[in-house]
Motif scaffolding. Structure first.
Motif, mmCIF file in Angstrom:
data_model
loop_
_atom_site.group_PDB
_atom_site.id
_atom_site.type_symbol
_atom_site.label_atom_id
_atom_site.label_comp_id
_atom_site.label_asym_id
_atom_site.label_seq_id
_atom_site.Cartn_x
_atom_site.Cartn_y
_atom_site.Cartn_z
ATOM 1 N N THR A 288 0.800 -1.212 0.000
ATOM 2 C CA THR A 288 0.000 0.000 0.000
ATOM 3 C C THR A 288 0.841 1.274 0.000
ATOM 4 O O THR A 288 0.296 2.365 -0.105
ATOM 5 C CB THR A 288 -0.933 0.028 1.226
ATOM 6 N N ASN A 289 2.129 1.170 0.158
ATOM 7 C CA ASN A 289 3.026 2.333 0.078
ATOM 8 C C ASN A 289 3.744 2.308 -1.261
ATOM 9 O O ASN A 289 3.669 1.342 -2.013
ATOM 10 C CB ASN A 289 4.072 2.291 1.189
ATOM 11 N N ARG A 290 4.450 3.365 -1.538
ATOM 12 C CA ARG A 290 5.254 3.368 -2.757
ATOM 13 C C ARG A 290 6.500 2.521 -2.540
ATOM 14 O O ARG A 290 6.969 2.346 -1.410
ATOM 15 C CB ARG A 290 5.616 4.787 -3.163
ATOM 16 N N THR A 291 7.051 1.977 -3.605
ATOM 17 C CA THR A 291 8.262 1.161 -3.525
ATOM 18 C C THR A 291 9.422 1.811 -4.274
ATOM 19 O O THR A 291 10.559 1.374 -4.123
ATOM 20 C CB THR A 291 8.021 -0.241 -4.121
ATOM 21 N N THR A 292 9.125 2.830 -5.061
ATOM 22 C CA THR A 292 10.167 3.455 -5.871
ATOM 23 C C THR A 292 10.059 4.975 -5.805
ATOM 24 O O THR A 292 9.027 5.538 -5.434
ATOM 25 C CB THR A 292 10.053 3.043 -7.355
ATOM 26 N N HIS A 293 11.148 5.618 -6.162
ATOM 27 C CA HIS A 293 11.163 7.060 -6.402
ATOM 28 C C HIS A 293 12.064 7.247 -7.606
ATOM 29 O O HIS A 293 13.272 7.001 -7.528
ATOM 30 C CB HIS A 293 11.702 7.803 -5.184
ATOM 31 N N ASP A 294 11.491 7.658 -8.713
ATOM 32 C CA ASP A 294 12.230 7.720 -9.969
ATOM 33 C C ASP A 294 13.539 8.507 -9.839
ATOM 34 O O ASP A 294 13.662 9.424 -9.018
ATOM 35 C CB ASP A 294 11.376 8.366 -11.052
ATOM 36 N N THR A 295 14.485 8.168 -10.690
ATOM 37 C CA THR A 295 15.787 8.825 -10.716
ATOM 38 C C THR A 295 15.614 10.329 -10.954
ATOM 39 O O THR A 295 14.909 10.747 -11.872
ATOM 40 C CB THR A 295 16.656 8.216 -11.832
ATOM 41 N N HIS A 296 16.281 11.138 -10.122
ATOM 42 C CA HIS A 296 16.081 12.585 -10.200
ATOM 43 C C HIS A 296 17.233 13.335 -9.532
ATOM 44 O O HIS A 296 18.044 12.760 -8.818
ATOM 45 C CB HIS A 296 14.762 12.977 -9.522
ATOM 46 N N PHE A 297 17.266 14.637 -9.787
ATOM 47 C CA PHE A 297 18.126 15.558 -9.058
ATOM 48 C C PHE A 297 17.277 16.283 -8.009
ATOM 49 O O PHE A 297 16.105 16.575 -8.254
ATOM 50 C CB PHE A 297 18.712 16.634 -9.989
ATOM 51 N N ASP A 298 17.853 16.600 -6.857
ATOM 52 C CA ASP A 298 17.169 17.422 -5.855
ATOM 53 C C ASP A 298 17.420 18.896 -6.184
ATOM 54 O O ASP A 298 18.259 19.557 -5.574
ATOM 55 C CB ASP A 298 17.668 17.100 -4.442
ATOM 56 N N GLU A 299 16.678 19.416 -7.132
ATOM 57 C CA GLU A 299 16.910 20.783 -7.602
ATOM 58 C C GLU A 299 16.544 21.829 -6.555
ATOM 59 O O GLU A 299 17.001 22.965 -6.612
ATOM 60 C CB GLU A 299 16.109 21.026 -8.883
ATOM 61 N N GLN A 300 15.699 21.427 -5.579
ATOM 62 C CA GLN A 300 15.221 22.382 -4.582
ATOM 63 C C GLN A 300 16.181 22.554 -3.413
ATOM 64 O O GLN A 300 15.949 23.390 -2.534
ATOM 65 C CB GLN A 300 13.850 21.935 -4.046
ATOM 66 N N ALA A 301 17.264 21.766 -3.371
ATOM 67 C CA ALA A 301 18.189 21.800 -2.229
ATOM 68 C C ALA A 301 19.617 22.056 -2.697
ATOM 69 O O ALA A 301 20.011 21.625 -3.780
ATOM 70 C CB ALA A 301 18.123 20.479 -1.465
ATOM 71 N N LEU A 302 20.380 22.759 -1.867
ATOM 72 C CA LEU A 302 21.812 22.885 -2.126
ATOM 73 C C LEU A 302 22.517 21.616 -1.672
ATOM 74 O O LEU A 302 23.381 21.081 -2.378
ATOM 75 C CB LEU A 302 22.377 24.104 -1.401
ATOM 76 N N VAL A 303 22.165 21.128 -0.482
ATOM 77 C CA VAL A 303 22.698 19.874 0.049
ATOM 78 C C VAL A 303 21.534 19.048 0.587
ATOM 79 O O VAL A 303 20.647 19.581 1.258
ATOM 80 C CB VAL A 303 23.718 20.116 1.184
ATOM 81 N N THR A 304 21.552 17.768 0.278
ATOM 82 C CA THR A 304 20.546 16.838 0.785
ATOM 83 C C THR A 304 21.204 15.871 1.755
ATOM 84 O O THR A 304 22.313 15.389 1.509
ATOM 85 C CB THR A 304 19.896 16.038 -0.360
ATOM 86 N N ALA A 305 20.514 15.588 2.864
ATOM 87 C CA ALA A 305 20.936 14.533 3.782
ATOM 88 C C ALA A 305 19.854 13.462 3.804
ATOM 89 O O ALA A 305 18.681 13.765 4.036
ATOM 90 C CB ALA A 305 21.144 15.088 5.187
ATOM 91 N N VAL A 306 20.240 12.225 3.536
ATOM 92 C CA VAL A 306 19.321 11.090 3.618
ATOM 93 C C VAL A 306 19.791 10.208 4.765
ATOM 94 O O VAL A 306 20.890 9.641 4.710
ATOM 95 C CB VAL A 306 19.298 10.280 2.303
ATOM 96 N N ILE A 307 18.973 10.119 5.811
ATOM 97 C CA ILE A 307 19.334 9.339 6.998
ATOM 98 C C ILE A 307 18.519 8.052 7.005
ATOM 99 O O ILE A 307 17.279 8.106 7.016
ATOM 100 C CB ILE A 307 19.075 10.134 8.301
ATOM 101 N N SER A 308 19.188 6.926 6.989
ATOM 102 C CA SER A 308 18.489 5.648 6.994
ATOM 103 C C SER A 308 18.026 5.310 8.416
ATOM 104 O O SER A 308 18.827 5.313 9.349
ATOM 105 C CB SER A 308 19.396 4.538 6.463
ATOM 106 N N LEU A 309 16.742 4.999 8.570
ATOM 107 C CA LEU A 309 16.206 4.606 9.872
ATOM 108 C C LEU A 309 15.996 3.105 9.968
ATOM 109 O O LEU A 309 15.538 2.600 10.992
ATOM 110 C CB LEU A 309 14.879 5.335 10.137
ATOM 111 N N THR A 310 16.305 2.393 8.897
ATOM 112 C CA THR A 310 16.223 0.930 8.860
ATOM 113 C C THR A 310 17.472 0.400 8.164
ATOM 114 O O THR A 310 18.254 1.166 7.604
ATOM 115 C CB THR A 310 14.949 0.464 8.120
#
Length: 522
Positions: A185-207
């Motif tokens: 029932t949730n999404r499984t993908t997020h298409d390949t992309h650039f984060d144009e809205q951010a200068l720096v992105t941090a992705v923190i894994s919680l699992t």
């Protein structure tokens, strides 16, 4: 300048069953970065980190770079964050990257909760929803505040040149959940992309990869399967990157939770919304960096500058820019020049393969139907979902060397997972009398937040009683209201008949509750 830690790129066996496409084609198994060479590790703000880079295949002087900070969040803290949010209703507005429901939950914007209400499409615009979420957000904020302070220092050291004197600060903080299990029932993908809205992105894994899920975050130098390299992150690992890193998500099995923070060089929260993003890539674009030129084009405020910078990037060999320039020229009625750029980009970019094929199909008489199908097939083999959708259409109709085959058409539509492809499959299954299979697909799409599917599920419930709401059981009334609510959450346009049904269903449920209350008093 910090030393660069070499990352060992190993081709590991697929963590799940090998991917097999409907025509039997088997893409290469997922590739993973393995972080090694302990003696080459460097320190950043007192922490040992790894820095990696990925070579663009057709840009010899350009790398995609990122930093991995291990164990910034400990396991108990990650579990505490998840436990506070796992029963919350995540946002289901449609994502700007792929048009699917976001399944995200904003924690803060511009340093607090209030500004979340101004994010387009978010349910927090409703004061009652924002108020209901305030307590949970405050509880999570208390946990994550010291982590964000530490991370902000790391970001400003790791990206000191980009952040500059104004300093980078967290302007957006949100949680995303991906699930490839159960009813999915949730999404499984997020298409390949650039984060144009951010200068720096941090992705923190919680699992943890390999324990809670397989697949996950990948970095890339193109939009095809063959360009993806997964990062096997464990709980608390952080990936830092600037907006010039192409990336995406594909969860193959299990459930993945991630915390995303978008930083801008705003200095103070009040200036987050006024930062001029064009300045982030202006210097590098003028110096001839083709990726920066592409991003600068995307951030331009005028059509003239958009085309100017796309042309510079395209001429420098950046195939994503060549593809977008080709589409721009096609839509402007310049097919000869459009074909030139799309053909160049189609050497490796699946989006360009699709656009070139669709240009042939829409141009009237297709002089090479077999060649058109081969373009679609090649793009589909690289994971281009819209190419899979159109390849399904080709097999449904029988076009070129795509023989007429309804079963294969349905398989391509399901592999695509695009909402419009699923709706085509539903229509064909119903036409063939396979209503149970059609409803199963429709239900799965509705649970992922697709408004048209939700509306259709409500119509199916009403069809069982010929639209007479008074004849529905209370369970059916509640089920119908669930679908109406999901459609509204996705910000889809609610048809007049669905809106009327929703009001009538709510009235029926309210009357039922009043009757129960009166009976209880007696």
């Amino acid at each position: 300048v910090l030393p660069l830690l070499a990352l060992l790129l190993l081709l590991l066996p697929s963590p799940s069953s090998p991917r097999v496409l409907p025509d039997g084609f088997r893409p290469d198994p997922p590739r993973f970065f393995v972080f090694g060479a302990e003696d080459n590790a460097t320190e950043l703000a007192g922490r040992r980190v790894s820095r990696g880079k990925l070579q663009w295949k057709y840009l010899p002087d350009r790398h995609a770079e990122f930093t991995v900070v291990p164990d910034l969040v400990d396991g108990p803290t990650a579990n505490q964050i998840i436990s506070l949010l796992e029963h919350e209703q995540f946002d289901m507005d449609l994502d700007t990257v792929d048009g699917l429901a976001t399944f995200e939950y904003y924690l803060e914007k511009n340093g607090g909760q209030e500004a979340i209400r101004g994010i387009p499409g978010k349910p927090d615009a409703d004061p009652s929803i924002a108020s209901a979420r305030a307590k949970t957000r405050a509880a999570v904020a208390k946990i994550v505040e010291p982590i964000m302070e530490t991370l902000t220092e790391i970001v400003n050291i790791a990206h000191n040149k980009a952040c500059g004197k104004r300093r980078c600060i967290p302007c957006f903080s949100l949680i995303r959940r991906y699930a490839a299990n159960g009813e999915n029932t949730n999404r499984t993908t997020h298409d390949t992309h650039f984060d144009e809205q951010a200068l720096v992105t941090a992705v923190i894994s919680l699992t943890t990869h390999g324990k809670d899920f397989t697949g996950g975050l990948y970095v890339a130098t193109g939009r095809g399967y063959d360009s993806r390299h997964f990062l096997p992150l464990t709980v608390g690992d952080v990936v830092l990157h600037q907006s010039d890193l192409l990336h995406g998500v594909e969860v193959l099995t299990g459930v993945r939770w991630s915390w995303i923070i978008w930083f801008k060089n705003a200095g103070v929260p009040e200036k987050c919304d006024s930062v001029d993003r064009r300045k982030w890539t202006q210097r590098a674009a003028k110096q001839g960096d083709p990726v920066a030129q592409y991003l600068h084009a995307r951030r331009s405020h005028s059509k003239y500058k958009l085309e100017t910078w796309l042309r510079r990037s395209a001429k420098a060999g950046f195939r994503m820019a060549q593809n977008e320039l080709g589409v721009l020229l096609r839509d402007r009625g310049e097919p000869t020049f459009a074909q030139k750029w799309l053909t160049s980009a189609a050497q490796s970019e699946p989006d360009a393969m699709l656009n070139l094929a669709m240009m042939r199909l829409r141009g009237g008489a297709d002089e090479d139907p077999d060649g058109t199908i081969e373009l679609l097939r090649k793009a589909a083999h690289l994971g281009q979902a819209d190419a899979m959708t159109n390849l399904g259409v080709a097999h449904y109709k029988g076009y070129g060397n795509a023989k007429k085959d309804i079963t294969l058409a349905l398989a391509w539509w399901q592999a695509s997972a695009r909402p419009e492809a699923t709706m085509s499959a539903v229509s064909v299954l119903r036409g063939g009398g396979k209503n149970e299979e059609a409803t199963k697909l429709l239900r799965a799409l509705g649970l992922k937040g697709h408004p048209e599917a939700c509306n259709e599920m409500l119509r199916l419930i009403l069809k069982t009683v010929d639209g007479r709401i008074s004849d529905l059981t209370i369970d059916d009334v509640q089920e119908g209201l669930k679908w109406a609510k999901l459609a509204s959450a996705a910000n889809g346009k609610i048809p007049d008949d669905i809106r009327s049904y929703q009001i009538a269903l709510q009235e029926r449920l309210t009357a039922h509750k009043h009757a129960l209350a009166s009976k209880s008093e007696l």
